[in-house]
Design a protein around this motif. Sequence first.
Motif, PDB file in Angstrom:
ATOM      1  N   SER A 181       0.821  -1.206   0.000  1.00  0.00           N
ATOM      2  CA  SER A 181       0.000   0.000   0.000  1.00  0.00           C
ATOM      3  C   SER A 181       0.854   1.255   0.000  1.00  0.00           C
ATOM      4  CB  SER A 181      -0.912   0.022   1.234  1.00  0.00           C
ATOM      5  OG  SER A 181      -1.769  -1.104   1.238  1.00  0.00           O
ATOM      6  N   GLY A 182       0.382   2.246  -0.750  1.00  0.00           N
ATOM      7  CA  GLY A 182       1.007   3.559  -0.782  1.00  0.00           C
ATOM      8  C   GLY A 182      -0.051   4.579  -1.158  1.00  0.00           C
ATOM      9  N   LYS A 213       7.251   8.657  -7.376  1.00  0.00           N
ATOM     10  CA  LYS A 213       5.925   8.051  -7.382  1.00  0.00           C
ATOM     11  C   LYS A 213       5.983   6.741  -6.607  1.00  0.00           C
ATOM     12  CE  LYS A 213       4.331  10.020 -11.749  1.00  0.00           C
ATOM     13  NZ  LYS A 213       3.790   9.717 -13.089  1.00  0.00           N
ATOM     14  N   ILE A 214       5.105   6.621  -5.628  1.00  0.00           N
ATOM     15  CA  ILE A 214       5.120   5.417  -4.797  1.00  0.00           C
ATOM     16  C   ILE A 214       4.808   4.174  -5.619  1.00  0.00           C
ATOM     17  CG2 ILE A 214       2.698   5.571  -4.061  1.00  0.00           C
ATOM     18  CD1 ILE A 214       5.693   4.488  -1.846  1.00  0.00           C
ATOM     19  N   GLU A 215       4.020   4.335  -6.705  1.00  0.00           N
ATOM     20  CA  GLU A 215       3.724   3.154  -7.502  1.00  0.00           C
ATOM     21  C   GLU A 215       4.982   2.588  -8.155  1.00  0.00           C
ATOM     22  OE1 GLU A 215       2.037   6.470 -10.292  1.00  0.00           O
ATOM     23  OE2 GLU A 215       2.461   6.222  -8.168  1.00  0.00           O
ATOM     24  N   ASP A 216       5.972   3.467  -8.445  1.00  0.00           N
ATOM     25  CA  ASP A 216       7.234   2.978  -9.002  1.00  0.00           C
ATOM     26  C   ASP A 216       7.964   2.097  -7.986  1.00  0.00           C
ATOM     27  OD1 ASP A 216       6.729   4.388 -11.307  1.00  0.00           O
ATOM     28  OD2 ASP A 216       7.963   6.111 -10.725  1.00  0.00           O
ATOM     29  N   ARG A 217       7.897   2.488  -6.719  1.00  0.00           N
ATOM     30  CA  ARG A 217       8.536   1.701  -5.673  1.00  0.00           C
ATOM     31  C   ARG A 217       7.835   0.357  -5.494  1.00  0.00           C
ATOM     32  NH1 ARG A 217       9.366   3.503   0.647  1.00  0.00           N
ATOM     33  NH2 ARG A 217      10.432   1.605   1.300  1.00  0.00           N
ATOM     34  N   ILE A 218       6.498   0.370  -5.549  1.00  0.00           N
ATOM     35  CA  ILE A 218       5.752  -0.886  -5.431  1.00  0.00           C
ATOM     36  C   ILE A 218       6.097  -1.810  -6.595  1.00  0.00           C
ATOM     37  CG2 ILE A 218       3.475  -1.958  -5.345  1.00  0.00           C
ATOM     38  CD1 ILE A 218       2.416   0.667  -4.103  1.00  0.00           C
ATOM     39  N   GLY A 271       8.278  -6.428  -8.906  1.00  0.00           N
ATOM     40  CA  GLY A 271       8.762  -6.833 -10.212  1.00  0.00           C
ATOM     41  C   GLY A 271       7.632  -6.879 -11.215  1.00  0.00           C
ATOM     42  N   ARG A 272       6.722  -5.902 -11.094  1.00  0.00           N
ATOM     43  CA  ARG A 272       5.498  -5.907 -11.907  1.00  0.00           C
ATOM     44  C   ARG A 272       5.636  -4.989 -13.109  1.00  0.00           C
ATOM     45  NH1 ARG A 272      -0.622  -5.418  -9.479  1.00  0.00           N
ATOM     46  NH2 ARG A 272      -1.735  -5.693 -11.427  1.00  0.00           N
TER      47      ARG A 272
END
Length: 197
Positions: free
Chosen positions: A35-36, A48-53, A58-59
């Motif tokens: 979650s972010g 961007k937190i989605e880049d970290r997720i 590995g998505r």
Amino acid sequence: MICKKSDSRSAHIASDCLRTGGLAVLPTDTVYGFSGIVDLSTFSKHFKIEDRIRAVKGRAESKPFIELLASPQDICAYTDIAVPPSLLEKWPGALTIIVPVRKDAPFAASLPSVAFRCPGDAWLRSVIAACGAPVYSTSVNRSGRPVLDSVDAIAAEFGRELDLIVDDGDKKGALPSTIVSLMDGTVRLVRQGAVSI
């Protein structure tokens, strides 16, 4: 850091982590999720937190994340589509609804569509409400690997890559959310999960 969901300060700890750009694993009404916070404009315009997720999972960049809402009515801020009452009555709950996004929608204006869910867990909704923005959620696993359903397994695999894990016990046998799409103007089942459609 690991904290128990039963801790009286756990919702505050979780929302504070997310609002300051942290990556957390939070329990949902289905499985644990990375979650972010969706909007990080006050934290950093270049991160961007989605880049970290995505890096942790590995998505592929082409696969979007579900965005969790604090209230069923919040979806109206993002789409002009009239969500059928038969779907909205299943919220809060384990139903994800994909809708086209309005160009003036907050936090999501650059996206053609978003998969939203208003989770059935009141604790999680309180965390989202405290964030003041939707929260990304995606299953805790490396892409293509089984979903992890215990805090011990999550900590062993991802502990060094996370800022927070909220422990709500094992989620063994939990079903993911059901996903439907309203993109073509009709209700299309994308994935059958915990909610029957």
